[in-house]
Design a protein around this motif. Structure first.
Motif, PDB file in Angstrom:
ATOM      1  N   ILE A 341       0.873  -1.182   0.000  1.00 58.09           N
ATOM      2  CA  ILE A 341       0.000   0.000   0.000  1.00 58.09           C
ATOM      3  C   ILE A 341       0.904   1.224   0.000  1.00 58.09           C
ATOM      4  N   GLN A 342       0.697   2.089  -1.004  1.00 55.20           N
ATOM      5  CA  GLN A 342       1.507   3.311  -1.133  1.00 55.20           C
ATOM      6  C   GLN A 342       0.582   4.493  -1.422  1.00 55.20           C
ATOM      7  N   ASP A 343       0.623   5.480  -0.538  1.00 55.92           N
ATOM      8  CA  ASP A 343      -0.153   6.714  -0.743  1.00 55.92           C
ATOM      9  C   ASP A 343      -1.621   6.422  -1.034  1.00 55.92           C
ATOM     10  N   ASP A 344      -2.236   5.618  -0.163  1.00 54.56           N
ATOM     11  CA  ASP A 344      -3.656   5.274  -0.296  1.00 54.56           C
ATOM     12  C   ASP A 344      -3.957   4.553  -1.606  1.00 54.56           C
ATOM     13  N   ASN A 345      -2.990   3.808  -2.108  1.00 50.51           N
ATOM     14  CA  ASN A 345      -3.177   3.012  -3.321  1.00 50.51           C
ATOM     15  C   ASN A 345      -2.711   1.587  -3.063  1.00 50.51           C
ATOM     16  N   TYR A 346      -3.449   0.627  -3.596  1.00 54.38           N
ATOM     17  CA  TYR A 346      -2.984  -0.750  -3.593  1.00 54.38           C
ATOM     18  C   TYR A 346      -2.059  -0.930  -4.792  1.00 54.38           C
ATOM     19  N   VAL A 347      -0.871  -1.458  -4.548  1.00 52.71           N
ATOM     20  CA  VAL A 347       0.118  -1.639  -5.611  1.00 52.71           C
ATOM     21  C   VAL A 347       0.438  -3.128  -5.724  1.00 52.71           C
ATOM     22  N   ILE A 348       0.241  -3.664  -6.917  1.00 52.65           N
ATOM     23  CA  ILE A 348       0.531  -5.074  -7.191  1.00 52.65           C
ATOM     24  C   ILE A 348       1.605  -5.122  -8.271  1.00 52.65           C
ATOM     25  N   SER A 349       2.706  -5.810  -7.990  1.00 53.75           N
ATOM     26  CA  SER A 349       3.759  -5.945  -8.995  1.00 53.75           C
ATOM     27  C   SER A 349       3.976  -7.421  -9.301  1.00 53.75           C
ATOM     28  N   ILE A 350       4.112  -7.717 -10.590  1.00 50.86           N
ATOM     29  CA  ILE A 350       4.355  -9.087 -11.060  1.00 50.86           C
ATOM     30  C   ILE A 350       5.598  -9.046 -11.936  1.00 50.86           C
ATOM     31  N   GLN A 351       6.660  -9.677 -11.456  1.00 54.14           N
ATOM     32  CA  GLN A 351       7.956  -9.627 -12.131  1.00 54.14           C
ATOM     33  C   GLN A 351       8.358 -11.023 -12.561  1.00 54.14           C
ATOM     34  N   ASP A 352       8.831 -11.142 -13.799  1.00 54.52           N
ATOM     35  CA  ASP A 352       9.287 -12.445 -14.292  1.00 54.52           C
ATOM     36  C   ASP A 352      10.744 -12.347 -14.745  1.00 54.52           C
ATOM     37  N   ASN A 353      11.310 -13.483 -15.076  1.00 56.01           N
ATOM     38  CA  ASN A 353      12.710 -13.554 -15.518  1.00 56.01           C
ATOM     39  C   ASN A 353      12.791 -13.896 -16.994  1.00 56.01           C
ATOM     40  N   GLY A 354      11.778 -13.477 -17.761  1.00 58.31           N
ATOM     41  CA  GLY A 354      11.734 -13.809 -19.181  1.00 58.31           C
ATOM     42  C   GLY A 354      12.730 -13.016 -19.996  1.00 58.31           C
ATOM     43  N   GLN A 355      12.569 -13.104 -21.318  1.00 59.21           N
ATOM     44  CA  GLN A 355      13.512 -12.467 -22.239  1.00 59.21           C
ATOM     45  C   GLN A 355      13.203 -10.979 -22.443  1.00 59.21           C
ATOM     46  N   GLY A 356      12.148 -10.495 -21.851  1.00 65.13           N
ATOM     47  CA  GLY A 356      11.828  -9.083 -21.941  1.00 65.13           C
ATOM     48  C   GLY A 356      11.057  -8.734 -23.203  1.00 65.13           C
ATOM     49  N   ILE A 357      10.595  -7.513 -23.244  1.00 63.88           N
ATOM     50  CA  ILE A 357       9.827  -6.995 -24.376  1.00 63.88           C
ATOM     51  C   ILE A 357      10.593  -5.833 -24.978  1.00 63.88           C
ATOM     52  N   GLU A 358      10.702  -5.811 -26.287  1.00 62.06           N
ATOM     53  CA  GLU A 358      11.418  -4.717 -26.952  1.00 62.06           C
ATOM     54  C   GLU A 358      10.682  -3.394 -26.758  1.00 62.06           C
ATOM     55  N   LYS A 359      11.444  -2.295 -26.776  1.00 59.26           N
ATOM     56  CA  LYS A 359      10.872  -0.974 -26.519  1.00 59.26           C
ATOM     57  C   LYS A 359       9.793  -0.614 -27.528  1.00 59.26           C
ATOM     58  N   LYS A 360       9.975  -1.016 -28.781  1.00 55.38           N
ATOM     59  CA  LYS A 360       9.002  -0.671 -29.815  1.00 55.38           C
ATOM     60  C   LYS A 360       7.665  -1.355 -29.586  1.00 55.38           C
ATOM     61  N   ASP A 361       7.653  -2.425 -28.786  1.00 52.83           N
ATOM     62  CA  ASP A 361       6.411  -3.150 -28.507  1.00 52.83           C
ATOM     63  C   ASP A 361       5.775  -2.733 -27.187  1.00 52.83           C
ATOM     64  N   LEU A 362       6.538  -2.067 -26.317  1.00 47.74           N
ATOM     65  CA  LEU A 362       6.012  -1.738 -24.989  1.00 47.74           C
ATOM     66  C   LEU A 362       4.796  -0.830 -25.056  1.00 47.74           C
ATOM     67  N   THR A 363       4.792   0.113 -26.009  1.00 48.44           N
ATOM     68  CA  THR A 363       3.677   1.048 -26.099  1.00 48.44           C
ATOM     69  C   THR A 363       2.479   0.460 -26.842  1.00 48.44           C
ATOM     70  N   LEU A 364       2.612  -0.768 -27.369  1.00 48.67           N
ATOM     71  CA  LEU A 364       1.548  -1.357 -28.188  1.00 48.67           C
ATOM     72  C   LEU A 364       0.895  -2.569 -27.549  1.00 48.67           C
ATOM     73  N   ILE A 365       1.514  -3.110 -26.496  1.00 51.97           N
ATOM     74  CA  ILE A 365       1.026  -4.393 -25.972  1.00 51.97           C
ATOM     75  C   ILE A 365      -0.363  -4.291 -25.354  1.00 51.97           C
ATOM     76  N   PHE A 366      -0.809  -3.076 -24.995  1.00 54.44           N
ATOM     77  CA  PHE A 366      -2.132  -2.931 -24.400  1.00 54.44           C
ATOM     78  C   PHE A 366      -3.215  -2.632 -25.436  1.00 54.44           C
ATOM     79  N   GLU A 367      -2.829  -2.602 -26.721  1.00 55.03           N
ATOM     80  CA  GLU A 367      -3.819  -2.362 -27.765  1.00 55.03           C
ATOM     81  C   GLU A 367      -4.530  -3.657 -28.125  1.00 55.03           C
ATOM     82  N   LYS A 368      -5.777  -3.477 -28.547  1.00 51.86           N
ATOM     83  CA  LYS A 368      -6.601  -4.642 -28.868  1.00 51.86           C
ATOM     84  C   LYS A 368      -6.033  -5.405 -30.066  1.00 51.86           C
ATOM     85  N   PHE A 369      -5.989  -6.725 -29.942  1.00 57.12           N
ATOM     86  CA  PHE A 369      -5.551  -7.661 -30.970  1.00 57.12           C
ATOM     87  C   PHE A 369      -4.045  -7.641 -31.209  1.00 57.12           C
ATOM     88  N   TYR A 370      -3.304  -6.789 -30.463  1.00 53.11           N
ATOM     89  CA  TYR A 370      -1.868  -6.712 -30.739  1.00 53.11           C
ATOM     90  C   TYR A 370      -1.141  -7.873 -30.085  1.00 53.11           C
TER      91      TYR A 370
END
Length: 420
Positions: A341-370
């Motif tokens: 809990i930080q500043d009256d907010n619930y904070v959930i973090s999920i961290q993995d040890n995968g190969q990562g996501i390229e920067k060009k894809d980071l801004t697109l992964i939340f788009e529909k069908f992407y």
């Protein structure tokens, strides 16, 4: 239209618009220079006539090259005798009006005998008014002759105002450029949506092909007369058909659910529950997908973390993120989940040890069908709706989701305010 032709059309259109802009700016500059030269020419002729008139009054000869232009809007006239300011103002007004020079001006007279500047007036030719000079002192020049100076403080603005037709054409051109830019944006967006639609259809074909093929093969086996004498085998294939049919139904429901969510606002059923307990159940469900090693680490606090949210949707998004951390890992998955809990907010973090996501894809992964491109490889199933759904649900809770990724892993951070 293929990609090469599309790029060529866009390039030619951009070159055309750039050429038109260049020509417009070039001719505007030429037109301004022409009007400026015409103005200076008229002023020089008018001041030459003023000099001639004053010399006739004083019965003196005109000095060679009596007019000097010290700047684009400041002129100095040399004479052989004293200058009467009243006469000078009357002659200046008369000559300027003859030359259709309507700009306001200031004049100042320098008396060499007393080595001092005798100021004139600020003259408004259009309103026929005079007042004290508005500009700073006329500079004292190192001259032996008597001289007077004429200054046009509004010259540039007046010349620009007279070029209204060029301003209007420039405005029209700007509108055309804006419209062209918007059209290009719409074309790029439509092309992108077309590619996303194509990828979605390909993904959907792969997703539906496997259960349909499995059901078809199982149905052929069940049609065999020998299967009636093998009840265990009969039950096995019947369960396979049921499992694949359920899987197919879930896939269809997921697509229909996203379409329904887009047409209508998300309706949340808020209730209080323990966030750590919900995450624990989601982790247990996800551990079933761990094959060949790996683990999901989560150490909840001793005190329950009570949150008021939609339990069903929140369960879905936690499971979705955990499932992605396992499916797209590429290694033995090691996933770390943390809640604070930080500043009256619930904070959930999920961290993995995968190969990562390229920067060009980071801004697109939340788009529909992407989905992150994998070429012709289709080893991970999905429609590209998971993270889009996650973002929509979190935003419906007035929260935020962010992602940080390196070559050593990816971290999703969810922030949900305590007061919904």
């Amino acid at each position: 239209m293929n990609r090469k032709t599309f790029r060529l059309v866009v390039l030619l259109a951009a070159v055309s618009i750039s050429g038109i802009l260049f020509i417009q700016i070039f001719w505007m500059g030429k037109a301004f220079d022409l009007r400026n030269k015409q103005f200076e020419h008229n002023v020089n002729l008018a001041l030459l006539n003023v000099t001639s008139t004053l010399c006739e009054i004083n019965q003196n000869e005109i000095l060679p090259d009596p007019i000097e232009q010290l700047s684009s809007n400041y002129f100095v006239v040399n004479l052989n005798n004293k200058i009467a300011p009243g006469i000078l103002e009357a002659v200046l007004k008369s000559e300027f009006q003859k030359r259709e020079i309507t700009e306001d001006f200031e004049y100042g007279v320098f008396d060499c005998a007393n080595s001092e500047m005798v100021y004139g007036r600020y003259v408004n030719l259009q309103e026929n008014e005079t007042s004290a000079p508005a500009s700073s002192q006329f500079p004292k020049l190192n001259k032996d002759a008597y001289y007077f100076g004429v200054y046009f403080p509004k010259k540039t603005s007046t010349l620009v105002g007279d070029m209204w037709i060029w301003g209007f054409s420039s405005l029209v051109l700007v509108i055309v450029v804006v419209f062209f830019s918007y059209t290009l944006f719409a074309i790029f967006r439509q092309k992108k949506l077309s590619e996303i639609q194509k990828d979605f259809i390909n993904n959907m074909t792969h997703e539906f092909k496997t259960p349909i093929s499995t059901i078809a093969l199982s149905s052929e086996v069940l049609q065999s007369p020998d299967i009636l004498g093998q009840p265990e085998r009969l039950t096995q294939y019947a369960n396979i058909i049921k499992k694949e049919a359920t899987r197919l139904q879930n896939q269809v429901d997921r697509v229909l659910q996203m379409a329904t969510v887009e047409k209508h606002s998300i309706s949340l059923t808020l209730q209080e529950f323990d966030l750590n307990e919900l995450i624990g159940h989601s982790i247990q469900s996800t551990r079933i997908n761990l094959k060949g090693g790996g683990n999901i680490h989560f150490e909840p606090g001793t005190q329950p973390l009570i949150i008021k949210a939609d339990k069903v949707h929140l369960t879905n998004i936690i499971y979705n993120l955990l499932d992605n951390a396992v499916k797209y890992n590429g290694r033995n998955p090691e996933v770390f989940v943390n809640t604070t809990i930080q500043d009256d907010n619930y904070v959930i973090s999920i961290q993995d040890n995968g190969q990562g996501i390229e920067k060009k894809d980071l801004t697109l992964i939340f788009e529909k069908f992407y989905r992150i491109p994998t070429g012709n490889v289709h080893n991970v199933k999905g429609f590209g709706l998971g993270l889009y759904y996650v973002k929509m649900i979190i935003e419906a809770h007035h929260g935020q989701i962010s992602v940080d990724s390196t070559e050593n892993g990816t971290t999703f951070t969810i922030t949900i305010p305590k007061n919904q």
